[in-house]
Design a protein around this motif. Structure first.
Motif, PDB file in Angstrom:
ATOM      1  N   MET A   1       0.230  12.143   5.236  1.00 15.79           N
ATOM      2  CA  MET A   1      -0.374  11.569   6.440  1.00 15.79           C
ATOM      3  C   MET A   1      -1.458  10.578   6.044  1.00 15.79           C
ATOM      4  SD  MET A   1      -2.600  13.421   9.370  1.00 15.79           S
ATOM      5  CE  MET A   1      -4.054  13.029   8.414  1.00 15.79           C
ATOM      6  N   SER A   2      -1.342   9.393   6.530  1.00 10.89           N
ATOM      7  CA  SER A   2      -2.309   8.385   6.085  1.00 10.89           C
ATOM      8  C   SER A   2      -3.608   8.496   6.868  1.00 10.89           C
ATOM      9  CB  SER A   2      -1.713   6.988   6.215  1.00 10.89           C
ATOM     10  OG  SER A   2      -1.682   6.609   7.558  1.00 10.89           O
ATOM     11  N   ARG A  25     -12.644  -3.293  -0.772  1.00 11.56           N
ATOM     12  CA  ARG A  25     -11.280  -3.220  -1.323  1.00 11.56           C
ATOM     13  C   ARG A  25     -11.111  -2.010  -2.222  1.00 11.56           C
ATOM     14  NH1 ARG A  25      -8.765  -8.837  -1.983  1.00 11.56           N
ATOM     15  NH2 ARG A  25      -7.286  -7.845  -3.386  1.00 11.56           N
ATOM     16  N   SER A  26     -12.137  -1.719  -3.012  1.00 11.49           N
ATOM     17  CA  SER A  26     -12.004  -0.721  -4.067  1.00 11.49           C
ATOM     18  C   SER A  26     -12.247   0.698  -3.596  1.00 11.49           C
ATOM     19  CB  SER A  26     -13.041  -0.995  -5.174  1.00 11.49           C
ATOM     20  OG  SER A  26     -12.797  -2.216  -5.790  1.00 11.49           O
ATOM     21  N   ALA A  28     -11.593   2.954  -1.406  1.00 12.53           N
ATOM     22  CA  ALA A  28     -10.686   4.037  -1.027  1.00 12.53           C
ATOM     23  C   ALA A  28      -9.876   4.575  -2.200  1.00 12.53           C
ATOM     24  CB  ALA A  28      -9.758   3.561   0.095  1.00 12.53           C
ATOM     25  N   GLY A  29      -9.762   3.805  -3.260  1.00 12.17           N
ATOM     26  CA  GLY A  29      -9.065   4.308  -4.446  1.00 12.17           C
ATOM     27  C   GLY A  29      -9.973   5.118  -5.355  1.00 12.17           C
ATOM     28  N   LEU A  30     -11.256   5.074  -5.083  1.00 15.11           N
ATOM     29  CA  LEU A  30     -12.217   5.745  -5.959  1.00 15.11           C
ATOM     30  C   LEU A  30     -12.873   6.948  -5.280  1.00 15.11           C
ATOM     31  CD1 LEU A  30     -13.858   2.509  -7.401  1.00 15.11           C
ATOM     32  CD2 LEU A  30     -12.399   4.091  -8.664  1.00 15.11           C
ATOM     33  N   GLU A  36      -9.831   4.384   5.931  1.00 14.32           N
ATOM     34  CA  GLU A  36      -9.395   3.320   5.015  1.00 14.32           C
ATOM     35  C   GLU A  36      -9.941   1.975   5.530  1.00 14.32           C
ATOM     36  OE1 GLU A  36      -7.020   2.339   1.682  1.00 14.32           O
ATOM     37  OE2 GLU A  36      -6.825   4.303   2.651  1.00 14.32           O
TER      38      GLU A  36
ATOM     39  N   LEU B  55      -0.969   8.192  -1.737  1.00 17.11           N
ATOM     40  CA  LEU B  55      -1.854   8.089  -0.584  1.00 17.11           C
ATOM     41  C   LEU B  55      -3.292   7.825  -1.040  1.00 17.11           C
ATOM     42  CD1 LEU B  55      -2.212   8.412   2.490  1.00 17.11           C
ATOM     43  CD2 LEU B  55      -2.651  10.846   2.090  1.00 17.11           C
ATOM     44  N   SER B  56      -3.717   8.604  -2.003  1.00 17.81           N
ATOM     45  CA  SER B  56      -5.119   8.496  -2.409  1.00 17.81           C
ATOM     46  C   SER B  56      -5.409   7.180  -3.121  1.00 17.81           C
ATOM     47  CB  SER B  56      -5.495   9.717  -3.269  1.00 17.81           C
ATOM     48  OG  SER B  56      -6.175   9.355  -4.434  1.00 17.81           O
TER      49      SER B  56
END
Lengths: 371, 371, 371, 371
Positions: A1-2, A25-26, A28-30, A36, B55-56
């Motif tokens: 689920m996003s 930009r960065s 949410a990956g960290l 988001e 997702l992450s």
């Protein structure tokens, strides 16, 4: 689920605008952010400039009109990196629209305007954050935790400085920085060490400052042969008394020839002391009586110092300046989504600005001024 | 007009996988890349793990099968951060599919396998890049430029080290690192200082090494009380002779109690010298006869040292470890799109691995071994 | 042919007395002095103490009466390391007897007394020297030479400090240091950084200081449980304006928990800057535009920096604190024998003391005070 | 009651001769020595030179004949700072005369000669001391104490270096240093780091070395245009195995362009580590598990580290190189008067020399050589 999305509107695409864009930009990956970020609108001086910057920084669209950005319903957070004189009107519009406001420092060109912005924001209940990014360093958080823990005893002294060399050359021309509204070195970088002093040692009760203009004229514009007088300080030295009674000193200096980032301090306490410089931002020097040895211990940043671990699971891999901005944005997103309040908010930025102005007044009056 | 897109497939989502993902997310807002990376497929040990990581980290989809990833037509670049034993099969598949391959170090578990991968890649003409990320530091590029310029004269000596403490505790259990295929400290971190020695001083002709196992048993698994013997080195000291005749030494040590990132070197030349440590990765120490003063000058990273300026227009704002990975990815994207070749490619990684194996052979034979 | 002899009389045999004795013993083997010092008389609090100290430090005889020492015709130089309150009477007697007077700092307990001593010495034409030993460091002479040469341009800013920890513990008892006549931290160690500021940047025109007592009571005596109030400062921060217009700041702090010898400064100029700390007394940090590289260069002491070469013909062999005293004595012997005047003389020490008192007055008045 | 006297005879008046003279002059005012040294005879190359040096250094008389000095009954200690080739004959004569012998390093030009000297000295039972002065540093004693205490656990690795730049210039002419009997860099300064390695970690069992001549010719004499080949090393890298099993490496380099005194080491143990460099001889870096924080602690020299307190009762006042020589002489005087044995004695100096020769043999054989 996003995850849910959160729309970002960015005003300005210079030095700080690029940092903001990169951070959004960065992040949410960290970090495990609650939402988001989506880069939706970038506003700049003209439609063309904005379109170009939007493309380069990854925003969905650009606009030459910041009011268009504020009005866009897909924008949840308004990030302000525009010239200082525009901070107030943009922030007021964003507050009126109920947006979260993320503003670069200084909050405004005067403490009076900053107070208006603060009161408007507080009245509307929106989330605010001001970009005193150096506070985001895990080593600075560690320093505050060490003070809180009592490990260095009661704080007795503070000695701080922010010295750089970007105005050391007398032929650096006039710009917003040397405009009296810009406030000179004491406002431009003095505000960083003031905010850090407050973060670590608490509110400043009174100040006595000595402001000095080293280069009394500068070219009117880049490349201009004609020169105009400079009315702001290049260098300010100040005495400080904190509410707690701690005494100290502070220097703001943008003409410090050998320095590019001497944002530094030493804090002494009855049982220990700490020292830090942004020149080695991944290190904190600590001496405490519990060590039983003379001399500072060089603590290196690592996963033991949150949120370092979001960037790397192993110690010894340094954070950089842009990472501080990512941390800032992660805290902003959490606060926006109902998480813990993040600071420094508008009120804190106003307090910093009041302190700057107290220093300027003290210089003019040649006496101590209460903040 | 928007840029072309380039599809990214990432295998693995651990420490390095996260770094890759972050770099691909960030790069287009910082560098003027020829194409916009799109995070398309993430492969991991299982479908569930992969979906979660996708997702992450922001990938469009996840898969438990790396072959599915390699076969996906929307994937242009295959980034390999899987366990070392999987590097060869994944790379061969990606080469066969004509993809650009971006592989973490070590290239493979043996030099022989690495050579096969290299020859396959060269035969197919694809772009390859191996993640010796510390080489991306602008200070390291500056050091190479200074050597090339002749400023320190002819290089005479090299003294290098990569020392960390992550295996210093005898109760750190067995893992892929202590597997003979992992190669021990000399392979795991020795390879970093070898690659840097080659980058700065050139190929190594022969070596004489002394490998030692400090902790002769380790727990069989995390938390296990049963212990099994260790067959790899914890610490290796080596003598080096470069093709140019330069002599030197090198240490790889993962049981260096006080160190988290002592990837460091000093290079002496007939007219000057330089010193560096990753512990202060934004600084390069230089002495050259042109200075006329004794003692090292501490050069701080800044816009004068590309590509620092992509991250920040002002000096004094440090780069961090993750920024090195962004630089790596920017060079990869340029090479993928027909720009200048980027290194270290598979062949260079194979040469590093050959040097590691020469050290191990030298230790076994107790004599000098030609690389 | 042997050299003429010069008779030394030393009053006091504590910390500084021992330093003086050692310097007079050593100097003739290190410097080409015009005369050979002979250790003739040592005066101390009692005959017994004096006899004991004379034996241990190598003096021909001891006496419990400093007037006996001053009256001794074989004594040419009277070295005063007695308690501060005795400096004036001893000096006046020595001046009256036409002796050269070598006095430890502070010259006296008040600027008024120091002025009387100065005027008496000047009227009689004797040679005087006051022991601001840190000025003897070849690195400090180098710093002054660099300023004079114009290499760092026009000086713009000074930031100095002398911080130690010897009074950091609130149970350190009262002593001459905490006596109001002792003058507190600003007098005890503030005088060192003031003298260095004057030596390097010139006279100080006005000051604004903030003195603070951290520990408001201390044991009445060593081991005493009864405590008495403290009336002197533990820590003083001050703003400075030099005659030249240079602005700056200064801290004196004897309760700086982590510091044993942070006698340090940074001097900025329009074309360069320098930094120094006594913690690394064999190093001077210099940046000047002529270097063409960012960052400080660490200049190491060596034979290029006289009189280092008197101690050692090779660089890299450090001088220590006691060597500074030997240099001081070498200059004193030369001046005594008709060579160049040596400083700081009584007048200079009086000027330092005036500056200390201006700081104390400024604190009391809460305003700027002209020196 | 005055102390007994002890007569000093010094052979040589160069760099080290002056250091010896100064130490003998100073020691009795600093240490509570059992006897008062008297500077009785100085021997040099000619009567004139000796008379001149005796006057300048404070000796009662000079002589051009060292045999005259050895034969003088008023001389109790013979201090040898003559050229290396003369060490053996002078020492043998002094041993035969029953004098205490204090000899500069290297003990002799070959290990074989050094062994003869050692055996003669041991047979006669005299006191011997060899001038490895860097071992006298209180910080080095502290390091050894920390190792003995177990604070850093079991030692696992040693990494040492002695690098200077005094032969970096290819136009530095031939001298005793480049004579094959001089032994090159590995003998001249390698011996210092070998002696320190032995002092701290214990005997070295076997070595593997790589010696290299950087400048293959040098002027035959100062100012000569004719050049002659160089047969000794400029730089040696070596692998070490200690008797305890510890492995390590070592570098000796007299052509290290940026270095004036990089006599440095890092010692790792299972529970901690230490690092030191003579460039900052008043500091020892320590990390031990008991600290609970990452990163080295910088221990500053002070009265807690005997015999620092003999020089100064307060911390923060640095020792210098000449002070190390005073400490050496104080220990020599104590041993001479029946106090505790002082080291390094002739046998220890012989062991160092054996290690140097093992390195040279290893280089020639290109294999490991047992010491």
């Amino acid at each position: 689920m996003s995850k849910p999305e959160i729309g970002i509107g960015l005003v300005g695409s210079g030095f700080m605008g690029r940092c903001h864009a990169n951070a959004f930009r960065s992040v949410a990956g960290l970090f495990d952010v609650p939402a988001e970020p989506r880069l939706r609108v970038l506003a700049d001086a003209s439609d063309e400039q904005a379109a170009q910057a939007a493309l380069s920084l990854g925003f969905a669209r650009g606009t030459g009109d910041w009011q268009d950005l504020v009005a866009d319903e897909s924008v949840d957070i308004v990030a302000i990196t525009a010239p200082n004189v525009l901070h107030a009107p943009i922030a007021h519009a964003a507050i009126a629209a109920g947006k979260t406001v993320y503003c670069e420092k200084p909050l405004s060109t005067t403490a009076a305007l900053a107070l208006e912005m603060t009161e408007a924001a507080e009245a509307s209940g929106i989330v605010t954050l001001v970009g005193f990014n150096f506070l985001r360093n895990p080593m600075i958080k560690l320093a505050r935790d060490i003070i809180s823990s009592g490990e260095i005893g009661e704080v007795t002294g503070f000695r701080g400085r922010h010295a750089e060399n970007y105005m050391a050359d007398p032929d650096v021309p006039h710009s917003f920085r040397t405009d009296p509204q810009g406030g000179g070195a004491v406002a431009d970088i003095g505000s960083h060490i003031i905010s850090m002093a407050r973060y670590l040692v608490g509110p400043i009760a009174r100040v006595q400052a000595d402001c000095r203009t080293i280069h009394r004229t500068r070219p009117k514009a880049p490349g201009a042969s004609e020169r105009a007088p400079v009315e702001v300080d290049d260098m300010t030295h100040a005495l400080l008394r904190f509410n707690s009674g701690v005494s100290g000193s502070l220097e703001a200096n943008w003409a410090a020839t050998a320095r590019t980032m001497d944002l530094s301090w030493e804090i002494s306490g009855t049982k220990g002391a700490m020292a830090f410089t942004q020149e080695r931002m991944n290190e904190l020097q600590l001496w405490s009586g519990t060590q039983g040895r003379s001399g500072y211990t060089r603590i290196e940043s690592g996963p033991a110092h949150p949120p370092y671990g979001q960037f790397c699971p192993a110690p010894g891999h340094h954070l950089g300046f842009n990472d501080l901005k990512v941390i800032e944005v992660a805290e902003l997103l959490a606060a926006h989504s109902g998480g813990p309040a993040c600071g420094p908010d508008f009120r804190e930025a106003y307090e910093v600005q009041r302190t700057v102005e107290a220093m300027q007044a003290s210089h003019a009056e040649r006496e101590w001024v209460c903040v």
